[in-house]
Design an enzyme around this catalytic site. Sequence first.
Site, PDB file in Angstrom:
ATOM      1  N   ASN A  27     -39.606  80.605 -46.038  1.00 53.85           N
ATOM      2  CA  ASN A  27     -39.883  81.556 -44.957  1.00 53.85           C
ATOM      3  C   ASN A  27     -39.007  82.787 -45.188  1.00 53.85           C
ATOM      4  O   ASN A  27     -37.816  82.757 -44.926  1.00 53.85           O
ATOM      5  CB  ASN A  27     -39.569  80.920 -43.595  1.00 53.85           C
ATOM      6  CG  ASN A  27     -39.726  81.916 -42.459  1.00 53.85           C
ATOM      7  OD1 ASN A  27     -40.375  82.955 -42.624  1.00 53.85           O
ATOM      8  ND2 ASN A  27     -39.137  81.610 -41.306  1.00 53.85           N
ATOM      9  N   LYS A  57     -39.122  85.454 -43.589  1.00 51.40           N
ATOM     10  CA  LYS A  57     -38.952  86.219 -42.345  1.00 51.40           C
ATOM     11  C   LYS A  57     -39.311  87.684 -42.616  1.00 51.40           C
ATOM     12  O   LYS A  57     -40.191  87.949 -43.431  1.00 51.40           O
ATOM     13  CB  LYS A  57     -37.529  86.073 -41.797  1.00 51.40           C
ATOM     14  CG  LYS A  57     -37.062  84.625 -41.748  1.00 51.40           C
ATOM     15  CD  LYS A  57     -35.794  84.451 -40.996  1.00 51.40           C
ATOM     16  CE  LYS A  57     -35.315  83.028 -41.172  1.00 51.40           C
ATOM     17  NZ  LYS A  57     -34.391  82.605 -40.143  1.00 51.40           N
ATOM     18  N   HIS A  79     -42.416  79.932 -34.428  1.00 53.23           N
ATOM     19  CA  HIS A  79     -41.037  79.943 -34.926  1.00 53.23           C
ATOM     20  C   HIS A  79     -40.117  80.350 -33.770  1.00 53.23           C
ATOM     21  O   HIS A  79     -40.465  81.200 -32.954  1.00 53.23           O
ATOM     22  CB  HIS A  79     -40.916  80.939 -36.091  1.00 53.23           C
ATOM     23  CG  HIS A  79     -39.627  80.795 -36.825  1.00 53.23           C
ATOM     24  ND1 HIS A  79     -38.434  81.262 -36.316  1.00 53.23           N
ATOM     25  CD2 HIS A  79     -39.323  80.232 -38.026  1.00 53.23           C
ATOM     26  CE1 HIS A  79     -37.454  80.988 -37.173  1.00 53.23           C
ATOM     27  NE2 HIS A  79     -37.976  80.350 -38.219  1.00 53.23           N
ATOM     28  N   GLU A 112     -37.684  82.223 -33.570  1.00 51.17           N
ATOM     29  CA  GLU A 112     -37.375  83.659 -33.480  1.00 51.17           C
ATOM     30  C   GLU A 112     -38.488  84.390 -32.722  1.00 51.17           C
ATOM     31  O   GLU A 112     -38.228  85.351 -32.007  1.00 51.17           O
ATOM     32  CB  GLU A 112     -37.178  84.235 -34.896  1.00 51.17           C
ATOM     33  CG  GLU A 112     -35.866  83.763 -35.503  1.00 51.17           C
ATOM     34  CD  GLU A 112     -35.833  83.732 -37.022  1.00 51.17           C
ATOM     35  OE1 GLU A 112     -36.746  84.278 -37.664  1.00 51.17           O
ATOM     36  OE2 GLU A 112     -34.886  83.123 -37.556  1.00 51.17           O
ATOM     37  N   GLU A 163     -37.132  72.375 -36.184  1.00 49.87           N
ATOM     38  CA  GLU A 163     -36.112  73.377 -36.476  1.00 49.87           C
ATOM     39  C   GLU A 163     -35.190  73.546 -35.267  1.00 49.87           C
ATOM     40  O   GLU A 163     -35.486  74.357 -34.367  1.00 49.87           O
ATOM     41  CB  GLU A 163     -36.774  74.722 -36.788  1.00 49.87           C
ATOM     42  CG  GLU A 163     -37.633  74.704 -38.027  1.00 49.87           C
ATOM     43  CD  GLU A 163     -37.620  76.068 -38.700  1.00 49.87           C
ATOM     44  OE1 GLU A 163     -37.227  76.140 -39.869  1.00 49.87           O
ATOM     45  OE2 GLU A 163     -37.984  77.056 -38.047  1.00 49.87           O
ATOM     46  N   GLY A 168     -30.134  79.479 -39.794  1.00 48.62           N
ATOM     47  CA  GLY A 168     -29.315  80.601 -40.260  1.00 48.62           C
ATOM     48  C   GLY A 168     -27.846  80.483 -39.903  1.00 48.62           C
ATOM     49  O   GLY A 168     -27.095  81.453 -40.027  1.00 48.62           O
ATOM     50  N   SER A 228     -30.806  75.800 -42.145  1.00 48.03           N
ATOM     51  CA  SER A 228     -29.682  75.826 -43.101  1.00 48.03           C
ATOM     52  C   SER A 228     -29.862  74.828 -44.252  1.00 48.03           C
ATOM     53  O   SER A 228     -28.885  74.216 -44.710  1.00 48.03           O
ATOM     54  CB  SER A 228     -28.348  75.599 -42.388  1.00 48.03           C
ATOM     55  OG  SER A 228     -28.116  76.630 -41.459  1.00 48.03           O
TER      56      SER A 228
END
Length: 252
Positions: free
Chosen positions: A8, A10, A94, A96, A166, A172, A212
């Site tokens: 991904n 992003k 996702h 985000e 996730e 991250g 991660s």
Amino acid sequence: MKTLIIANWKMHYGPIKAGAWIRAFRRERLPKDVDIAVAVPHVSLAAARASLGRASIPALAAQNSFWIDDGAYTGETSPAMLLEFGVQYCLVGHSERRKNLGETDDMVAKKAAALQKSGIIPVICVGETEAQNKKGETNKVLRQQVSAAIADLKDGGKVSFVFAYEPVWAIGSGKPCPAQRAKEAHETIRSVVAKKFGAAHAQETIILYGGSVDARNIGEYVTTTGVNGALVGGASLDPRVFGLLCRAAMPT
Ligand code: PEP
């Protein structure tokens, strides 16, 4: 079931860098026993497709889709449009997007169903926040997100949707979720899928872990029962590092 690893990117890499990434990744030694896909920004799909040529590895994935095929929806991209690039997977929900763009469970459900109907495999992202995790609400959050996401999905008889667990706090952060805890979360996700589609279908459902993941820890996840691969952000940006990670995901 074959391990699936999805990169991904992003919001990284416009068409020029995307094309270069694909060409560099194609020079890596790619494991045959691992399915690999790369989720690229919409504006880079054409360049990624052109750099792939006739090659099918990595498969192309998108990072988002709308749920209607065409119409007055300024700025949106439909499953039918993604299909024109040969997109095989599309991320949905996702964290985000849930956090920064107000994507709700209802929108996630509509997107997942529209993608499935079009023949693109939705990769439905679910996971608890740090606060929810600390309050012991992980399973409750997962049950809610998963049951909402599959509400409009059909039993296609084959792999037609994928989940990615996730935990938001692991994305991250350099603090991956321990594999045993991911295993428990995957069991919760599978149990919700089983309620709607039956145990056999749930058993065949691919559930990825994301948060991660890198070339050093991928081995722990892919050897954990019920963890069928990974969704990889940061460690997918360098094609050589991602190649290393894909090789480390190979069954031994
Ligand atoms: C992600 O963005 O889906 C992700 C898992 O990111 P990272 O690997 O950087 O934690």
